[in-house]
Design a protein around this motif. Structure first.
Motif, PDB file in Angstrom:
ATOM      1  N   MET A 181      19.169  42.333 -18.662  1.00 38.52           N
ATOM      2  CA  MET A 181      20.569  41.895 -18.612  1.00 38.52           C
ATOM      3  C   MET A 181      21.557  43.043 -18.816  1.00 38.52           C
ATOM      4  N   PHE A 182      21.080  44.212 -19.292  1.00 39.50           N
ATOM      5  CA  PHE A 182      21.992  45.309 -19.630  1.00 39.50           C
ATOM      6  C   PHE A 182      21.632  46.579 -18.863  1.00 39.50           C
ATOM      7  N   PRO A 183      22.642  47.395 -18.499  1.00 42.26           N
ATOM      8  CA  PRO A 183      22.360  48.713 -17.906  1.00 42.26           C
ATOM      9  C   PRO A 183      21.751  49.643 -18.946  1.00 42.26           C
ATOM     10  N   ALA A 184      21.048  50.674 -18.474  1.00 47.16           N
ATOM     11  CA  ALA A 184      20.230  51.505 -19.350  1.00 47.16           C
ATOM     12  C   ALA A 184      21.020  52.202 -20.449  1.00 47.16           C
ATOM     13  N   ASN A 185      22.228  52.672 -20.149  1.00 46.49           N
ATOM     14  CA  ASN A 185      22.935  53.507 -21.118  1.00 46.49           C
ATOM     15  C   ASN A 185      23.514  52.726 -22.297  1.00 46.49           C
ATOM     16  N   VAL A 186      23.565  51.391 -22.210  1.00 44.68           N
ATOM     17  CA  VAL A 186      24.009  50.570 -23.352  1.00 44.68           C
ATOM     18  C   VAL A 186      22.961  49.516 -23.708  1.00 44.68           C
ATOM     19  N   ARG A 187      21.764  49.670 -23.165  1.00 40.75           N
ATOM     20  CA  ARG A 187      20.748  48.621 -23.303  1.00 40.75           C
ATOM     21  C   ARG A 187      20.326  48.420 -24.751  1.00 40.75           C
ATOM     22  N   TYR A 188      20.057  49.508 -25.469  1.00 44.43           N
ATOM     23  CA  TYR A 188      19.613  49.382 -26.862  1.00 44.43           C
ATOM     24  C   TYR A 188      20.696  48.676 -27.687  1.00 44.43           C
ATOM     25  N   SER A 189      21.936  49.131 -27.532  1.00 42.34           N
ATOM     26  CA  SER A 189      23.041  48.514 -28.265  1.00 42.34           C
ATOM     27  C   SER A 189      23.203  47.057 -27.879  1.00 42.34           C
ATOM     28  N   GLY A 190      23.145  46.764 -26.598  1.00 38.83           N
ATOM     29  CA  GLY A 190      23.375  45.402 -26.119  1.00 38.83           C
ATOM     30  C   GLY A 190      22.352  44.411 -26.630  1.00 38.83           C
ATOM     31  N   VAL A 191      21.065  44.736 -26.466  1.00 37.19           N
ATOM     32  CA  VAL A 191      20.035  43.785 -26.876  1.00 37.19           C
ATOM     33  C   VAL A 191      19.990  43.652 -28.404  1.00 37.19           C
ATOM     34  N   SER A 192      20.219  44.749 -29.121  1.00 37.34           N
ATOM     35  CA  SER A 192      20.156  44.713 -30.581  1.00 37.34           C
ATOM     36  C   SER A 192      21.301  43.909 -31.177  1.00 37.34           C
ATOM     37  N   ILE A 193      22.513  44.131 -30.685  1.00 32.00           N
ATOM     38  CA  ILE A 193      23.676  43.427 -31.235  1.00 32.00           C
ATOM     39  C   ILE A 193      23.632  41.948 -30.863  1.00 32.00           C
ATOM     40  N   GLY A 194      23.275  41.637 -29.614  1.00 33.99           N
ATOM     41  CA  GLY A 194      23.154  40.239 -29.216  1.00 33.99           C
ATOM     42  C   GLY A 194      22.112  39.500 -30.042  1.00 33.99           C
ATOM     43  N   TYR A 195      20.983  40.140 -30.256  1.00 37.02           N
ATOM     44  CA  TYR A 195      19.906  39.567 -31.058  1.00 37.02           C
ATOM     45  C   TYR A 195      20.363  39.353 -32.506  1.00 37.02           C
ATOM     46  N   ALA A 196      21.066  40.338 -33.060  1.00 40.25           N
ATOM     47  CA  ALA A 196      21.510  40.249 -34.454  1.00 40.25           C
ATOM     48  C   ALA A 196      22.536  39.135 -34.648  1.00 40.25           C
ATOM     49  N   ILE A 197      23.480  39.021 -33.731  1.00 47.24           N
ATOM     50  CA  ILE A 197      24.483  37.952 -33.837  1.00 47.24           C
ATOM     51  C   ILE A 197      23.810  36.589 -33.690  1.00 47.24           C
ATOM     52  N   GLY A 198      22.862  36.481 -32.765  1.00 46.43           N
ATOM     53  CA  GLY A 198      22.132  35.240 -32.599  1.00 46.43           C
ATOM     54  C   GLY A 198      21.369  34.846 -33.852  1.00 46.43           C
ATOM     55  N   ALA A 199      20.842  35.849 -34.553  1.00 44.37           N
ATOM     56  CA  ALA A 199      20.113  35.581 -35.792  1.00 44.37           C
ATOM     57  C   ALA A 199      21.052  35.063 -36.880  1.00 44.37           C
ATOM     58  N   ILE A 200      22.284  35.567 -36.925  1.00 41.58           N
ATOM     59  CA  ILE A 200      23.259  35.067 -37.900  1.00 41.58           C
ATOM     60  C   ILE A 200      23.613  33.618 -37.605  1.00 41.58           C
ATOM     61  N   LEU A 201      23.891  33.329 -36.338  1.00 41.71           N
ATOM     62  CA  LEU A 201      24.285  31.973 -35.948  1.00 41.71           C
ATOM     63  C   LEU A 201      23.117  30.998 -36.001  1.00 41.71           C
ATOM     64  N   GLY A 202      21.892  31.529 -35.921  1.00 46.21           N
ATOM     65  CA  GLY A 202      20.712  30.666 -35.886  1.00 46.21           C
ATOM     66  C   GLY A 202      19.983  30.585 -37.198  1.00 46.21           C
ATOM     67  N   GLY A 203      19.124  31.562 -37.470  1.00 43.32           N
ATOM     68  CA  GLY A 203      18.196  31.454 -38.588  1.00 43.32           C
ATOM     69  C   GLY A 203      18.716  31.900 -39.931  1.00 43.32           C
ATOM     70  N   ALA A 204      19.816  32.656 -39.965  1.00 46.09           N
ATOM     71  CA  ALA A 204      20.273  33.249 -41.222  1.00 46.09           C
ATOM     72  C   ALA A 204      20.375  32.227 -42.347  1.00 46.09           C
ATOM     73  N   PHE A 205      21.048  31.127 -42.063  1.00 48.09           N
ATOM     74  CA  PHE A 205      21.265  30.125 -43.105  1.00 48.09           C
ATOM     75  C   PHE A 205      20.633  28.783 -42.745  1.00 48.09           C
ATOM     76  N   ALA A 206      19.694  28.799 -41.787  1.00 44.17           N
ATOM     77  CA  ALA A 206      19.046  27.547 -41.384  1.00 44.17           C
ATOM     78  C   ALA A 206      18.336  26.855 -42.546  1.00 44.17           C
ATOM     79  N   PRO A 207      17.521  27.570 -43.366  1.00 42.40           N
ATOM     80  CA  PRO A 207      16.905  26.880 -44.507  1.00 42.40           C
ATOM     81  C   PRO A 207      17.940  26.335 -45.494  1.00 42.40           C
ATOM     82  N   MET A 208      19.026  27.074 -45.726  1.00 40.18           N
ATOM     83  CA  MET A 208      20.060  26.607 -46.636  1.00 40.18           C
ATOM     84  C   MET A 208      20.766  25.379 -46.063  1.00 40.18           C
ATOM     85  N   ILE A 209      21.076  25.418 -44.758  1.00 40.27           N
ATOM     86  CA  ILE A 209      21.712  24.275 -44.107  1.00 40.27           C
ATOM     87  C   ILE A 209      20.796  23.058 -44.163  1.00 40.27           C
ATOM     88  N   ALA A 210      19.496  23.281 -43.935  1.00 36.29           N
ATOM     89  CA  ALA A 210      18.530  22.184 -44.004  1.00 36.29           C
ATOM     90  C   ALA A 210      18.501  21.582 -45.402  1.00 36.29           C
TER      91      ALA A 210
END
Length: 460
Positions: free
Chosen positions: A375-404
């Motif tokens: 999904m990302f061009p090579a020169n920003v690929r590391y930044s793109g996949v890492s930041i997208g993954y990290a934000i997704g983890a905050i919105l998803g699993g970060a507080f999932a056990p607490m919310i449950a």
């Protein structure tokens, strides 16, 4: 055999050897990283509430557990920072350097938790230092996944990116197998008193051995060929983060939304299920045997491993998007029935509920490395996949056990938790369905750059 054929054979043999080293390096490294992360998740549900949040525990055991889950989620807030730093340096200095750095940082933080005094010994400094070490773990995890994913995918043949990219993905269930297996062994051979007094520290200290092994393996892996090509062609950007947020902010948002349901459901499997099942009924749990539940969770992790690998392979055949869609529909349909089975307090039905969930988790996780890299061009690929993954983890699993835990306390039924996961599954399903199929796209710098300019004329 002619000289040219012999050279070609030697080249192919050398390539295959390097590919095996890359797959081993990404798998072993991510397994160790996630072992470190999951050991804390397991401990948060079993012992940390009473040992580090003691004042809350004496007044309200449920509140102490919620705070313990919150300490698990706090580290996720620092994943984007780790992703930004490691992503920026990874796009500038290389994938390999960041992989070694994040591995060592995670291991040091984990080992220090293993020797950290409790609240009874040093008072308020105990939870403060615990949270600081969790922040280091979160920072490390934020940069870990992107580097491992790109090392595997960028070394892969075009028609096997899903398969290669599944190797860092199965590091998650492998880490869970290792973490849960160690906890099961300790709780089986030790008394409850010994485990709560000192036995829980052993898994954290064991990380030192794993880090040495992981470092030796990762050090032997060559740099990503795409990054080497960037260096040779001098395509690396002086400000890849600026380019990322200027031209690829939509991709960052989509990668985050695609991940939230898988990450939330995954952290319930990793941490909440065992905590809920083993707590006494008076504390809002099911009162099931701890060793049996940990063994069942370990067996479920094997299913997660198998279906994650299958998800990567399947995505090479039918596409990344279709594989994700199948996985999320599965999680959506299973979210409520899963908790109905768990609530029977039967170890057999608990195992079935957890194992069936891993089918959907695997299919919506196996293709992730390949999809995000494409999904990302090579020169920003590391930044793109890492930041997208990290934000997704905050919105998803970060507080999932607490919310449950909060949903269970507020509604008195686990069906509310199932509905919560179902809603997240719909969001992730819609997000991945918006993405145009990426299978077969070009990751090489020059060709990918031209493809990117054709699809993003504003970047010219």
């Amino acid at each position: 055999m002619s000289t040219s054929e012999e050279l070609a054979g030697n080249l192919n043999a050398s390539t295959r050897k390097e590919e095996r080293k890359v797959l081993a390096g990404t798998l072993v490294g991510t397994t160790i990283e996630w072992y470190d992360f999951f050991i804390y998740a397991q401990a948060a549900g079993m012992v940390l509430a009473s040992l580090y949040f003691a004042p809350l525990g004496t007044e309200n055991a449920g509140l102490a557990q919620i705070i313990s889950w919150a300490s698990l989620g706090i580290s996720f807030l620092f994943r984007p920072l780790g992703a930004i730093v490691a992503g920026h340096l990874g796009d500038r200095l290389g994938r390999k350097l960041m992989l070694v750095f994040t591995l060592i940082l995670m291991g040091v933080a984990t080992a220090l938790i293993g020797v950290l005094p409790t609240y009874a010994q040093i008072g308020i400094w105990a939870p403060i230092l615990l949270v600081l070490l969790r922040i280091l773990q979160g920072f490390s995890a934020g940069g870990e996944w992107g580097g491992a994913a790109l090392m595997s995918v960028e070394h892969a043949p075009r028609d096997k990116r899903g398969f290669f990219g599944a190797y860092p993905q199965i590091g998650v269930p492998c880490g869970m197998i290792l973490a849960t297996g160690v906890m099961w062994l300790l709780t089986t051979v030790m008394s409850e008193e010994a485990f709560l007094t000192w036995g829980w520290r052993i898994p954290f200290l064991f990380s030192i051995v794993l880090i040495v092994v992981g470092y030796m393996i990762r050090r032997a892996v060559d740099e990503s060929p795409v990054f080497k090509e960037m260096q040779e062609r001098k395509k690396e950007s002086a400000a890849p983060l600026g380019l990322l947020f200027k031209h690829n902010w939509k991709e960052v948002i989509l990668t985050a939304l695609i991940f939230i349901a898988n990450n939330a459901a995954g952290y319930l499997l990793i941490a909440f299920f065992a905590s809920y099942a083993t707590k006494a009924p008076a504390d809002g749990g099911l009162g099931m045997d701890r060793s049996a539940v940990l063994l069942a969770s370990t067996l479920a992790a094997f299913g997660w491993l198998v279906f994650t690998m299958y998800g990567g392979i399947l995505s090479d055949k039918i596409g990344r998007i279709r594989t994700f869609q199948i996985g999320y529909v599965w999680v959506l349909l299973w979210s409520v029935p899963m908790f109905l089975l768990i609530d029977t307090a039967s170890i057999i039905w608990f195992t079935v509920a957890a194992f069936v969930l891993t089918i959907g988790l695997g299919l919506s996780y196996g293709p992730q490395s390949a999809l995000y890299a494409e999904m990302f061009p090579a020169n920003v690929r590391y930044s793109g996949v890492s930041i997208g993954y990290a934000i997704g983890a905050i919105l998803g699993g970060a507080f999932a056990p607490m919310i449950a835990e909060l949903l269970l306390g507020r509604t008195g039924t686990t069906i509310s938790i199932g509905i919560y996961i179902a809603v997240l599954s719909v969001i992730s399903l819609v997000a991945v369905s918006v993405v145009k199929e990426t299978r077969g796209s070009n990751l090489r710098v020059e060709e990918a750059h031209q493809e990117y300019l054709r699809s993003h004329p504003e970047a010219r």
